[in-house]
Design a protein around this motif. Structure first.
Motif, PDB file in Angstrom:
ATOM      1  N   THR A  87       0.839  -1.194   0.000  1.00 57.03           N
ATOM      2  CA  THR A  87       0.000   0.000   0.000  1.00 57.03           C
ATOM      3  C   THR A  87       0.874   1.243   0.000  1.00 57.03           C
ATOM      4  N   PRO A 121      -4.949   5.959   0.448  1.00 53.45           N
ATOM      5  CA  PRO A 121      -4.010   4.867   0.174  1.00 53.45           C
ATOM      6  C   PRO A 121      -4.427   4.056  -1.057  1.00 53.45           C
ATOM      7  N   THR A 148      -3.542   0.341  -2.998  1.00 52.12           N
ATOM      8  CA  THR A 148      -2.908  -0.959  -2.785  1.00 52.12           C
ATOM      9  C   THR A 148      -2.680  -1.653  -4.124  1.00 52.12           C
TER      10      THR A 148
END
Length: 71
Positions: free
Chosen positions: A13, A21, A23
């Motif tokens: 991430t 964020p 990922t």
């Protein structure tokens, strides 16, 4: 920062400049050509880059611990 160990099938991430964020999951690592192939969780976007560049990005923007909101 310590050397990150990158594994196929693992997720990593990143958080850039205070944004949400993002990922990525490692699909394939080709050590001979120093390339890593990834796809983004959520939208499936694919990406290819050198292992060294991935390590540099993770050192700068990688999230080691994601808050779970229980605090």
């Amino acid at each position: 920062m310590g050397q990150i160990i990158i594994r196929s099938g693992s997720s990593y991430t990143f958080c850039y400049c205070g944004s949400a964020p993002v990922t990525w999951i490692v699909d394939v690592i080709n050590a001979e050509s120093d390339q890593i192939y990834l796809h983004q969780v959520g939208n499936g976007k694919t990406l290819q880059m050198s292992l060294e560049h991935f390590r540099e990005l993770y050192d700068q923007h990688g999230v080691r611990e994601v808050p779970n909101g229980d605090s």
